[in-house]
Design a protein around this motif. Structure first.
Motif, PDB file in Angstrom:
ATOM      1  N   ASP A 423      72.984   0.975  25.043  1.00 43.60           N
ATOM      2  CA  ASP A 423      73.947   1.546  25.978  1.00 43.60           C
ATOM      3  C   ASP A 423      73.676   3.035  26.205  1.00 43.60           C
ATOM      4  N   GLU A 425      75.667   5.309  26.664  1.00 38.32           N
ATOM      5  CA  GLU A 425      76.649   6.173  26.023  1.00 38.32           C
ATOM      6  C   GLU A 425      76.328   6.453  24.552  1.00 38.32           C
ATOM      7  N   LEU A 426      75.318   5.782  23.999  1.00 36.41           N
ATOM      8  CA  LEU A 426      74.883   6.089  22.640  1.00 36.41           C
ATOM      9  C   LEU A 426      74.156   7.439  22.625  1.00 36.41           C
ATOM     10  N   ARG A 431      70.311   5.900  19.384  1.00 40.38           N
ATOM     11  CA  ARG A 431      69.308   5.065  20.041  1.00 40.38           C
ATOM     12  C   ARG A 431      68.037   4.965  19.204  1.00 40.38           C
ATOM     13  N   GLY A 459      76.141  -1.296  21.833  1.00 40.67           N
ATOM     14  CA  GLY A 459      76.838  -0.052  22.100  1.00 40.67           C
ATOM     15  C   GLY A 459      77.974   0.195  21.134  1.00 40.67           C
ATOM     16  N   TYR A 460      78.847   1.106  21.536  1.00 39.10           N
ATOM     17  CA  TYR A 460      79.907   1.625  20.663  1.00 39.10           C
ATOM     18  C   TYR A 460      81.240   1.541  21.393  1.00 39.10           C
ATOM     19  N   GLN A 461      82.264   1.065  20.685  1.00 36.64           N
ATOM     20  CA  GLN A 461      83.599   0.971  21.278  1.00 36.64           C
ATOM     21  C   GLN A 461      84.636   0.984  20.164  1.00 36.64           C
ATOM     22  N   TYR A 465      80.424  -0.372  16.204  1.00 37.94           N
ATOM     23  CA  TYR A 465      79.275  -0.847  16.967  1.00 37.94           C
ATOM     24  C   TYR A 465      79.381  -2.354  17.181  1.00 37.94           C
ATOM     25  N   ARG A 472      78.678  -4.963  30.709  1.00 40.93           N
ATOM     26  CA  ARG A 472      79.438  -4.158  29.745  1.00 40.93           C
ATOM     27  C   ARG A 472      80.837  -4.699  29.446  1.00 40.93           C
TER      28      ARG A 472
END
Length: 707
Positions: A423, A425-426, A431, A459-461, A465, A472
């Motif tokens: 992602d 946004e990482l 990454r 990704g991250y939320q 992770y 998405r």
């Protein structure tokens, strides 16, 4: 022009928009007009004209970005229209990138379509690029469009203006395809996609040229529609509503609009009797599997949607486009060498699930316009994106440009990989750590988001992770504890990633449109109030003259009962295996084999098998979690011995009902080994790939959403 007139123009269209249909207050008039329109489709077509617009090179940055797949969309449409539906290249006007100014697009409609088209002609208009909104009107952004300051004018072409221009065309068979979005979501990137929408500002003003255009053409069409005097129907196919997203996608070796690729791929494989209703249902399934954000419909909108879907079922696309050949096709010969023994083929009809790993050695049969028996074969020598180098398989055989091809042998390499995008946004460090951890998994390739095709997103939320769809949407059950490291998270996710690879392998066998195995399948659901509905019904496209399908709101609730009806229309015993994949990627298989009831792994000739049998005490029920559930039904002329042997181990733990497949990757590989076909007549034997004879099996997919 009054706003009411603009609303009227929008209301006359039965248009496809992602996973729903435009809602309007003139549904009865639309139905009446569409019915009359359908009656005229069989008239002799005088001429077929097309205007194709594709724009990548926008002067865009920050809030919106240049695109990558719009010019390819034009190429996809051009090849389809010429080689599948018999358009003359001289009758197709193409405006790409810097050619696609506002003035040139308007002039193209005036000079190429309005001034030339006559009653009985077919007209196609296609636009791929950024969309936007101006004064609450959805609009198309030409290459000379911009992100203007507040209270300034913009150079957009609004959809109401476009519809006015289309109404001025004398042809009575007009289809307009818009692969553009009108909602930017505040970010030009969504997962592994670029958004095809420029942000909008409420203070923007329509340009003087736009206002003059609306006034010019609105004055020519002042009448209010009625059942005795309807507005000319125009089929408007839209990739998105004002609220939905439209995406630019990377595939293996090329980029395109998700909507354009799936639509053209379906049209390549359509046959006589295929309706727009059926084609669009298949396009929706592809979008659903990418988990793009969608707007939920209320009950009133669902009712109107059902009416308009019924309208679309009246459109026989074969008549609409006047096909050059009544058989479906997967590819065609683009160019040939000087010796006419080798050439280049366009693979526009191959499904995305197979195209990524379409192997060297795959074989196509040549068909001709006379529908003669297939006698000539070509073999794939190399493959890149939508094109392949092919060679005639018989000495002295001559290849010619425009030859249509049908898939005969599919070669799939053993070294299938799951592609995981990181992602955007990482952080850079995250990454790097993720790339290192993914490299330790031999079946995974890690890439940066939006750079190439991917199967899922890491990704991250919410401080943890996990995995997302390429659109998405979070994948259930994949997010770990707060504070977990990237490497630990990826090691934890290994079983789920293996399940996703297993699903990818099974989906690569999808051949519903190209199989020669004559099978009819339906998935039925019965709700708690005992109302039965057919979720989907399919007949193989190349073995019968018609295809039945029921396209409806496929949203089921926990506790609804399912059953699968399979009709073997052949003279042979057919062997069956079924897999389901839920929103977590969990793989299940139904097992309802209980003596003295029927065996649910095979069907005798000209017999029907229902899974589970109505007389059994066992039920196949819809279960949690919420989200999309995919059902894959594989039928084979040969026994699926290795597959069933592995599944038998799991079924011992739960002898009836849905059985959890604890090692899905091994099962998927066993299935491909069972379907593997080494036929010396085709000289396609290989130790590094599975060789599958398309006529020997059929993989048919269904999906529903758990509310």
């Amino acid at each position: 022009m009054k706003l009411a007139r603009r609303q009227l123009l929008q209301s006359i269209i039965a248009g496809f928009i992602g996973s729903q249909i435009t809602i309007d207050q003139y549904a009865d008039q639309v139905a009446w007009a569409a019915d009359k329109y359908a009656q005229n489709l069989g008239q002799k077509t005088r001429r077929k004209l097309a205007l194709l617009v594709g724009i990548n090179q926008y002067d865009a940055k920050n809030e919106w970005l240049p695109l990558r797949g719009c010019v390819n969309d034009v190429e996809l449409q051009k090849e389809l229209l010429i080689h599948r539906f018999g358009f003359n290249p001289k009758d197709i006007l193409i405006l790409s990138d810097r050619q696609a100014t506002r003035a040139n697009i308007i002039d193209g409609i005036r000079s190429h379509l309005i001034s030339q088209a006559l009653l009985g002609d077919v007209v196609i208009v296609h636009f791929s690029g950024h969309g936007s909104q101006v004064q609450a009107q959805p609009s198309l952004v030409p290459v000379d469009g911009s992100f203007a300051a507040a209270n300034e004018t913009v150079n957009d072409i609004t959809i109401p203006s476009l519809l006015l221009l289309l109404r001025a065309i004398a042809a009575d068979k007009i289809t307009c395809i818009l692969d553009a979005g009108y909602s930017s979501l505040g970010n030009p990137i969504l997962g592994n996609f670029r958004i095809r929408a420029r942000p909008t500002r409420k203070e923007w003003q329509l340009s003087p040229e736009e206002l003059a255009l609306q006034d010019e053409f609105a004055d020519k069409f002042p009448d209010i529609p009625s059942p005795t005097k309807p507005i000319k129907p125009i089929v408007l196919l839209k990739a998105a509503t004002n609220e939905q997203v439209c995406v630019d996608a990377n595939w293996n070796g090329f980029s395109s609009g998700l909507f354009t690729y799936t639509l053209t791929q379906q049209l390549w494989q359509m046959t006589s009797g295929t309706s727009l209703y059926t084609v669009l249902g298949n396009v929706v399934n592809t979008s659903d599997h990418l988990a793009l954000p969608v707007k939920e419909l209320n009950s009133a909108e669902k009712e109107v949607q059902a009416k308009q879907l019924k309208i679309l079922s009246n459109y026989d696309l074969g008549d609409l486009f006047s096909k050059r050949n009544d058989q479906s096709a997967d590819a065609f010969i683009q160019t040939v060498s000087s010796d006419r023994h080798t050439g280049e083929a366009w693979l526009g009809g191959i499904p995305l699930t197979s195209l990524e790993n379409y192997g060297i050695g795959s074989v196509f049969s040549i068909i001709d316009d006379s529908n003669a028996n297939v006698t000539s074969l070509v073999k794939v020598k190399s493959h890149n994106g939508l094109t392949a180098k092919v060679e005639a398989m018989t000495l002295g055989q001559v290849l010619q440009p425009d030859m249509l091809l049908q898939e005969t042998i599919r070669v799939l390499p053993h070294n299938f990989k799951l592609v995981v995008a990181l992602d955007a946004e990482l952080s850079k460090i995250e990454r790097i750590d993720a790339t290192s951890a993914l490299s330790a998994l031999p079946f995974v390739i890690g890439v940066n988001a939006t750079e190439q095709y991917a199967d899922c997103l890491f990704g991250y939320q919410a401080s943890s992770y996990g995995l997302f769809s390429v659109g998405r949407s979070p994948i259930l059950g994949s997010f770990g504890a707060v504070g977990e490291s990237v490497g630990t998270a990826i090691r934890r996710l290994q079983p789920q990633l293996e399940s996703f690879l297993a699903a990818k392998l099974i989906h690569a066998t999808t051949n519903q449109n190209s199989s020669l195995l004559n099978l009819k399948v339906s998935l039925e659901a019965t709700s708690s109030n005992r109302i039965k509905m057919v979720a989907y019904q399919s007949t193989n496209l190349r073995t019968t003259e018609s295809q039945e399908s029921a396209f409806f709101n496929k949203c089921l609730t926990v506790g609804d009962r399912l059953s699968c009806r399979l009709e073997n229309l052949t003279d042979e015993l057919v062997h069956i295996v079924i897999f389901t994949f839920d929103a977590r990627g969990k793989v299940m298989t139904p097992s309802f084999v209980t003596s003295p009831y029927a065996n649910d792994s095979n069907i005798p000739p000209h017999q029907t098998l229902i899974i589970p049998e109505p007389i059994t005490p066992f039920e196949w029920t819809v279960s949690a979690p919420q989200g999309l559930v995919d059902v894959q039904i594989i039928a084979s002329r040969s026994p699926l011995s290795q597959t069933l042997s592995l599944l038998d181990r799991f079924s011992r733990q739960s002898p009836t009902g849905l059985v959890n497949v604890s090692d899905p990757l091994s099962v998927a590989k066993a299935l491909l080994s069972d379907l593997h076909n080494q036929d010396s007549n085709y000289e396609t034997s290989t130790e590094d790939a599975w060789v599958l004879g398309v006529g020997n099996w059929a993989t048919i997919g269904f999906s529903y959403r758990v509310a």
